[in-house]
Design a protein around this motif. Structure first.
Motif, PDB file in Angstrom:
ATOM      1  N   LYS A  17      34.100   1.698  91.712  1.00 35.96           N
ATOM      2  CA  LYS A  17      34.315   2.482  90.460  1.00 35.96           C
ATOM      3  C   LYS A  17      33.762   1.607  89.163  1.00 35.96           C
ATOM      4  N   MET A  48      30.176   2.043  89.401  1.00 35.06           N
ATOM      5  CA  MET A  48      29.689   3.536  88.983  1.00 35.06           C
ATOM      6  C   MET A  48      29.398   3.584  87.306  1.00 35.06           C
ATOM      7  N   LEU A  49      30.473   3.052  86.857  1.00 33.80           N
ATOM      8  CA  LEU A  49      30.468   2.846  85.397  1.00 33.80           C
ATOM      9  C   LEU A  49      29.386   2.070  84.791  1.00 33.80           C
ATOM     10  N   ILE A  63      25.989   4.120  85.057  1.00 30.72           N
ATOM     11  CA  ILE A  63      26.017   5.216  83.913  1.00 30.72           C
ATOM     12  C   ILE A  63      25.530   4.649  82.682  1.00 30.72           C
ATOM     13  N   LYS A  91      21.940  16.038  84.578  1.00 28.24           N
ATOM     14  CA  LYS A  91      21.864  16.164  86.090  1.00 28.24           C
ATOM     15  C   LYS A  91      21.635  14.811  86.775  1.00 28.24           C
ATOM     16  N   LEU A 103      22.949  12.083  85.687  1.00 31.92           N
ATOM     17  CA  LEU A 103      24.238  11.314  85.397  1.00 31.92           C
ATOM     18  C   LEU A 103      25.151  11.876  86.330  1.00 31.92           C
ATOM     19  N   ASP A 104      24.860  13.326  86.765  1.00 40.66           N
ATOM     20  CA  ASP A 104      25.920  13.873  87.526  1.00 40.66           C
ATOM     21  C   ASP A 104      25.573  13.523  88.973  1.00 40.66           C
ATOM     22  N   ILE A 137      27.138   9.942  89.552  1.00 40.97           N
ATOM     23  CA  ILE A 137      28.571   9.860  89.980  1.00 40.97           C
ATOM     24  C   ILE A 137      28.670  10.430  91.512  1.00 40.97           C
ATOM     25  N   LYS A 175      30.785   8.494  94.621  1.00 38.78           N
ATOM     26  CA  LYS A 175      31.827   9.198  95.087  1.00 38.78           C
ATOM     27  C   LYS A 175      31.572   9.258  96.755  1.00 38.78           C
ATOM     28  N   ILE A 222      40.534   8.919  95.849  1.00 38.67           N
ATOM     29  CA  ILE A 222      39.212   7.966  95.977  1.00 38.67           C
ATOM     30  C   ILE A 222      39.427   7.049  94.798  1.00 38.67           C
ATOM     31  N   TYR A 223      39.940   7.345  93.257  1.00 37.99           N
ATOM     32  CA  TYR A 223      39.913   6.514  92.473  1.00 37.99           C
ATOM     33  C   TYR A 223      41.274   5.903  92.337  1.00 37.99           C
ATOM     34  N   LYS A 226      39.560   2.896  85.015  1.00 38.37           N
ATOM     35  CA  LYS A 226      38.284   2.974  85.458  1.00 38.37           C
ATOM     36  C   LYS A 226      38.217   4.378  86.082  1.00 38.37           C
ATOM     37  N   LEU A 240      35.743   7.615  84.638  1.00 38.72           N
ATOM     38  CA  LEU A 240      35.104   8.417  85.469  1.00 38.72           C
ATOM     39  C   LEU A 240      35.383  10.123  85.346  1.00 38.72           C
ATOM     40  N   LEU A 300      31.032  16.489  81.705  1.00 41.92           N
ATOM     41  CA  LEU A 300      29.503  17.296  82.264  1.00 41.92           C
ATOM     42  C   LEU A 300      29.951  18.471  82.590  1.00 41.92           C
ATOM     43  N   GLN A 339      26.766  20.605  81.630  1.00 43.61           N
ATOM     44  CA  GLN A 339      25.744  19.436  81.551  1.00 43.61           C
ATOM     45  C   GLN A 339      24.845  19.555  80.543  1.00 43.61           C
ATOM     46  N   ILE A 344      32.419   6.197  77.305  1.00 43.22           N
ATOM     47  CA  ILE A 344      32.670   4.890  77.894  1.00 43.22           C
ATOM     48  C   ILE A 344      33.033   3.705  77.206  1.00 43.22           C
TER      49      ILE A 344
END
Lengths: 232, 232
Positions: free
Chosen positions: A63, A66-67, A70, A84, A86-87, A90, A94, B57-58, B63, B67, B74, B79, B90
């Protein structure tokens, strides 16, 4: 070795199962997504710097990774990176959190033998708690362990706390892991024993530069050799 | 109560220190940032749905919340949300991870008394490991606890594991917390004891709808009343 019965500690990521490779694949994909802004080398460096800046508040694990990806993407592109992308970032994260657990060669067999011979086995790992628990559950080796310790760090103080919690003497504890920095040096420094099993790739943060503070420990080629060390 | 010496478990967030308020402030700011796309109510609902989808999952903690906010922004904007807003999100999360720890009224005094009377105190909390460790360190109450358990979930199975790990009998364990769902029901269901101290606000995920499965437990107005319950 082999005369008294050690309590055996094991690191998890890249000692028992594949991990760093997934991070490297993710980073490779991340660099590709941002390739219009910079070279892969520079993107990787900036990502690593961001991770290190955030380590204190995010800790280890996917996690936080991931942050940091980004944040790096926003910084590096001067906030021009597309939504897109940034998506996609993520999604990369995942996917990492849904990866299958792939045990390294010999792991299951060795743990089975050690367990059947009455050794007390401890899993001592860093990383996100929920992710490590997921991996452990999927691994099929959870039942071999007497105790699972998910640690926010692996400093000498952290190992001392673990030993005290488990009521163990340092000289009776033998830690096995792939990271000299996290699994070997702090363990030796508190008077416990350590065995290093290098993995073919190591995260930059875990790399040791120079030849400092390397005490007396054995290095093995693979986990199966641990049985020889223990005279099994 | 009060005749035998219970081992006392305490939840942390909103039982010992302020937590949910920070999440609500963050969510309020998040809704404000996205107000061009939807009403606060709908944004909150979408965020909650995203959090629930990602919970497996998180896990719990800031954090994952960060996410899920980014993902929701988004999705909700198709988007189109600006990179500046994502950067702000963030920052909202990082601010949460750097908040001061504010103990609830009476907490320090009560723990001090319990500790001085020889009670064994256990902290049993969900959330991000590194964040909970930071809060505990800053709280000034860490030394009162014999054991800290940071749990990925608080199901009956999780409590049973904790009791087994600490070698405790269920009827000798008394858990105090603000969440009926996490701190009370599973504890009572395994035959242990629980005391509910409601906090003025509760996260939607922790809310109990209807009157199901509410066993026999005491509800107190504040932690200081625990001393009366224990005849101190």
């Amino acid at each position: 070795m082999g005369k008294e019965k050690y309590v055996l500690g094991f690191d998890a990521d890249d000692t028992l199962w594949v991990n760093e490779v997934y991070y490297q694949e993710a980073e490779h994909e991340f660099c590709r997504l941002l390739s219009v802004y910079n070279s892969a080398e520079e993107i990787s460096e900036k990502l690593f710097n961001t991770e290190m800046q955030n380590l204190k508040i995010y800790g280890f694990g996917t996690k936080g990774f991931m942050l940091s990806m980004i944040e790096t993407a926003l910084k590096l592109s001067k906030q021009e990176v597309s939504q897109k992308v940034l998506d996609n970032i993520i999604q990369i994260g995942k996917n990492m959190l849904n990866k299958p657990v792939v045990l390294l060669e010999g792991v299951k067999n060795v743990l089975e033998i050690l367990s059947s011979r009455g050794y007390r086995l401890i899993l001592a790992t860093k990383g996100d708690m929920i992710d490590q628990q997921r991996k452990l559950k999927m691994s099929g080796i959870e039942t071999f362990f007497d105790h699972i310790e998910i640690m926010s760090n692996k400093s000498e103080a952290d190992y001392l706390k673990l030993l005290s919690h488990l009521n163990l003497k340092a000289n009776n504890f033998l830690m096995t892991g792939n990271s000299v920095k996290s699994d070997i040096i702090p363990v030796i420094n508190i008077g416990a024993n350590a065995i290093h099993i290098p993995y073919h790739t190591t995260w930059q943060h875990e790399e040791i530069k120079g030849n400092n503070a390397l005490g007396n420990f054995k290095t093995l080629n693979n986990i199966s050799e641990l049985l020889d060390i223990l005279d099994l």
